[in-house]
Write a protein that holds these residues in place. Structure first.
Motif, PDB file in Angstrom:
ATOM      1  N   MET A 162       0.819  -1.205   0.000  1.00 22.89           N
ATOM      2  CA  MET A 162       0.000   0.000   0.000  1.00 22.89           C
ATOM      3  C   MET A 162       0.862   1.268   0.000  1.00 22.89           C
ATOM      4  N   MET A 163       1.875   1.278   0.876  1.00 22.28           N
ATOM      5  CA  MET A 163       2.752   2.454   0.938  1.00 22.28           C
ATOM      6  C   MET A 163       3.498   2.646  -0.375  1.00 22.28           C
ATOM      7  N   HIS A 164       3.842   1.540  -1.036  1.00 22.89           N
ATOM      8  CA  HIS A 164       4.518   1.642  -2.334  1.00 22.89           C
ATOM      9  C   HIS A 164       3.596   2.318  -3.353  1.00 22.89           C
ATOM     10  N   LEU A 165       2.321   1.946  -3.349  1.00 20.46           N
ATOM     11  CA  LEU A 165       1.357   2.574  -4.263  1.00 20.46           C
ATOM     12  C   LEU A 165       1.187   4.053  -3.961  1.00 20.46           C
ATOM     13  N   ILE A 166       1.160   4.390  -2.684  1.00 19.19           N
ATOM     14  CA  ILE A 166       1.021   5.799  -2.295  1.00 19.19           C
ATOM     15  C   ILE A 166       2.225   6.601  -2.767  1.00 19.19           C
ATOM     16  N   ARG A 167       3.422   6.037  -2.591  1.00 19.35           N
ATOM     17  CA  ARG A 167       4.635   6.739  -3.054  1.00 19.35           C
ATOM     18  C   ARG A 167       4.618   6.932  -4.562  1.00 19.35           C
ATOM     19  N   LEU A 168       4.168   5.915  -5.297  1.00 18.67           N
ATOM     20  CA  LEU A 168       4.091   6.035  -6.752  1.00 18.67           C
ATOM     21  C   LEU A 168       3.093   7.115  -7.168  1.00 18.67           C
ATOM     22  N   GLU A 169       1.959   7.169  -6.484  1.00 18.27           N
ATOM     23  CA  GLU A 169       0.955   8.179  -6.798  1.00 18.27           C
ATOM     24  C   GLU A 169       1.476   9.579  -6.494  1.00 18.27           C
ATOM     25  N   LEU A 170       2.184   9.728  -5.390  1.00 19.25           N
ATOM     26  CA  LEU A 170       2.752  11.031  -5.037  1.00 19.25           C
ATOM     27  C   LEU A 170       3.781  11.471  -6.072  1.00 19.25           C
ATOM     28  N   LYS A 171       4.590  10.512  -6.517  1.00 17.89           N
ATOM     29  CA  LYS A 171       5.612  10.836  -7.523  1.00 17.89           C
ATOM     30  C   LYS A 171       4.967  11.170  -8.859  1.00 17.89           C
ATOM     31  N   LYS A 172       3.964  10.391  -9.234  1.00 16.34           N
ATOM     32  CA  LYS A 172       3.285  10.606 -10.516  1.00 16.34           C
ATOM     33  C   LYS A 172       2.493  11.907 -10.519  1.00 16.34           C
ATOM     34  N   GLY A 173       1.903  12.242  -9.369  1.00 21.22           N
ATOM     35  CA  GLY A 173       1.008  13.395  -9.303  1.00 21.22           C
ATOM     36  C   GLY A 173       1.697  14.734  -9.235  1.00 21.22           C
ATOM     37  N   GLY A 174       3.021  14.753  -9.045  1.00 19.54           N
ATOM     38  CA  GLY A 174       3.721  16.026  -8.955  1.00 19.54           C
ATOM     39  C   GLY A 174       3.217  16.865  -7.789  1.00 19.54           C
ATOM     40  N   PHE A 175       3.272  16.298  -6.586  1.00 16.79           N
ATOM     41  CA  PHE A 175       2.637  16.939  -5.440  1.00 16.79           C
ATOM     42  C   PHE A 175       3.423  18.116  -4.884  1.00 16.79           C
ATOM     43  N   THR A 176       4.576  18.406  -5.438  1.00 19.37           N
ATOM     44  CA  THR A 176       5.311  19.588  -4.987  1.00 19.37           C
ATOM     45  C   THR A 176       4.494  20.854  -5.232  1.00 19.37           C
ATOM     46  N   SER A 177       3.823  20.908  -6.376  1.00 26.21           N
ATOM     47  CA  SER A 177       3.000  22.087  -6.685  1.00 26.21           C
ATOM     48  C   SER A 177       1.839  22.217  -5.710  1.00 26.21           C
ATOM     49  N   TYR A 178       1.298  21.082  -5.251  1.00 25.79           N
ATOM     50  CA  TYR A 178       0.209  21.134  -4.279  1.00 25.79           C
ATOM     51  C   TYR A 178       0.710  21.551  -2.904  1.00 25.79           C
ATOM     52  N   LEU A 179       1.969  21.221  -2.600  1.00 26.47           N
ATOM     53  CA  LEU A 179       2.569  21.687  -1.353  1.00 26.47           C
ATOM     54  C   LEU A 179       2.674  23.202  -1.348  1.00 26.47           C
ATOM     55  N   TRP A 180       3.161  23.754  -2.467  1.00 28.61           N
ATOM     56  CA  TRP A 180       3.228  25.214  -2.576  1.00 28.61           C
ATOM     57  C   TRP A 180       1.832  25.825  -2.535  1.00 28.61           C
ATOM     58  N   GLY A 181       0.876  25.123  -3.121  1.00 27.81           N
ATOM     59  CA  GLY A 181      -0.501  25.598  -3.079  1.00 27.81           C
ATOM     60  C   GLY A 181      -1.036  25.662  -1.659  1.00 27.81           C
ATOM     61  N   SER A 182      -0.685  24.660  -0.853  1.00 27.57           N
ATOM     62  CA  SER A 182      -1.106  24.658   0.549  1.00 27.57           C
ATOM     63  C   SER A 182      -0.480  25.827   1.309  1.00 27.57           C
ATOM     64  N   LEU A 183       0.796  26.065   1.087  1.00 24.99           N
ATOM     65  CA  LEU A 183       1.466  27.187   1.755  1.00 24.99           C
ATOM     66  C   LEU A 183       0.840  28.515   1.351  1.00 24.99           C
ATOM     67  N   ILE A 228      -4.272   9.338   0.131  1.00 20.01           N
ATOM     68  CA  ILE A 228      -3.486  10.554  -0.095  1.00 20.01           C
ATOM     69  C   ILE A 228      -4.330  11.783   0.180  1.00 20.01           C
ATOM     70  N   VAL A 229      -5.526  11.828  -0.394  1.00 22.13           N
ATOM     71  CA  VAL A 229      -6.394  12.996  -0.227  1.00 22.13           C
ATOM     72  C   VAL A 229      -6.851  13.122   1.220  1.00 22.13           C
ATOM     73  N   PHE A 230      -7.233  12.004   1.831  1.00 19.66           N
ATOM     74  CA  PHE A 230      -7.728  12.033   3.208  1.00 19.66           C
ATOM     75  C   PHE A 230      -6.659  12.579   4.152  1.00 19.66           C
ATOM     76  N   PHE A 231      -5.460  12.012   4.108  1.00 25.06           N
ATOM     77  CA  PHE A 231      -4.406  12.438   5.033  1.00 25.06           C
ATOM     78  C   PHE A 231      -3.855  13.810   4.670  1.00 25.06           C
ATOM     79  N   TRP A 232      -3.831  14.130   3.389  1.00 25.60           N
ATOM     80  CA  TRP A 232      -3.410  15.464   2.956  1.00 25.60           C
ATOM     81  C   TRP A 232      -4.335  16.517   3.560  1.00 25.60           C
ATOM     82  N   THR A 233      -5.635  16.267   3.488  1.00 21.65           N
ATOM     83  CA  THR A 233      -6.614  17.205   4.034  1.00 21.65           C
ATOM     84  C   THR A 233      -6.497  17.285   5.549  1.00 21.65           C
ATOM     85  N   PHE A 234      -6.410  16.133   6.201  1.00 26.34           N
ATOM     86  CA  PHE A 234      -6.293  16.092   7.662  1.00 26.34           C
ATOM     87  C   PHE A 234      -5.075  16.884   8.133  1.00 26.34           C
TER      88      PHE A 234
END
Length: 230
Positions: A1-22, A106-112
């Protein structure tokens, strides 16, 4: 499961969403500061006490990240069903339920995490500013801070679960716009204030909606391994 989450994070380009959160933190903080200074300097209705101010911060944070979650859900799930790229993912020897669960996690914990962290940072900023200017009267007690911390944790869970409601409705239309619009509608109902009252302040409301969101999402994907995807 964690491997799938890491792949999704890498594929999704979540750095931009991190900046969006800030950026979202900064906008909420600026808006709270505007209310703080104009409410007291221009004779408008400002914050009456610390509890009022901290609850207002939490309401703005909830509204922001429930809508933000719908954007993530659109990117991770809705658009893949709409563009049929989900067919390619399901062609791999990966359990479909685990794949969907990884995306939802990813979405659940990101939001939390964002709801908790935004409350923490903006609360500290507000308390520091008020220590300097003193516009909000009253004593900031340990009891108030502990109660507020528990309240924020429950609200963060509520927001994370509640955000899934927009996914269920958006998936029917396979529309990212409809998903975001649904989240805005939910925010308008739950977070809109009448005086100092809103439905989100009744902790049972966001928690009940969170349980409903999780339950409906489970029912929507429970047979994903055995059905064809349109």
């Amino acid at each position: 499961m964690m491997h799938l989450i890491r792949l999704e994070l890498k594929k999704g380009g979540f750095t931009s969403y991190l900046w969006g959160s800030l950026l979202a933190y900064a906008i909420i903080a600026c808006f709270i500061m505007v209310l703080y200074f104009t409410g007291n300097n221009l004779g408008a209705e400002g914050f009456q006490n610390y509890e009022d101010a901290l609850n207002a911060i939490n309401t703005f944070v909830l509204a922001t990240f429930i809508i933000y979650a719908s954007v993530l859900l659109s990117k991770l799930i809705i658009n893949e069903f709409k563009d049929k790229t989900i067919h390619l993912l399901f062609a791999y020897p990966i359990n479909r339920k685990k794949l969907i669960l990884a995306k939802l996690s990813i979405v659940f914990f990101w939001t939390f995490v964002n709801v908790v962290l935004a409350n923490l940072l903006i609360d500290v900023l507000f308390i520091t500013i008020n220590q300097i200017f003193g516009y909000v009267s009253g004593t900031l007690t340990i009891t108030l801070l502990v109660h507020h911390a528990i309240y924020v944790l429950l609200q963060a869970f509520g927001a994370a679960g509640m955000s899934l409601l927009s996914l269920v409705l958006g998936l029917r239309k396979k529309s990212a716009a409809f998903t975001v619009a649904t989240s805005i509608f939910i925010v308008m109902i739950v977070c809109s204030s009448n005086g100092n009252f809103n439905l989100a302040s009744i902790i049972a409301v966001p928690l009940s909606l969170a349980v409903l969101g999780i339950l409906i999402t489970y029912l929507s994907f429970r047979n994903i391994d055995r059905v064809d995807v349109d």
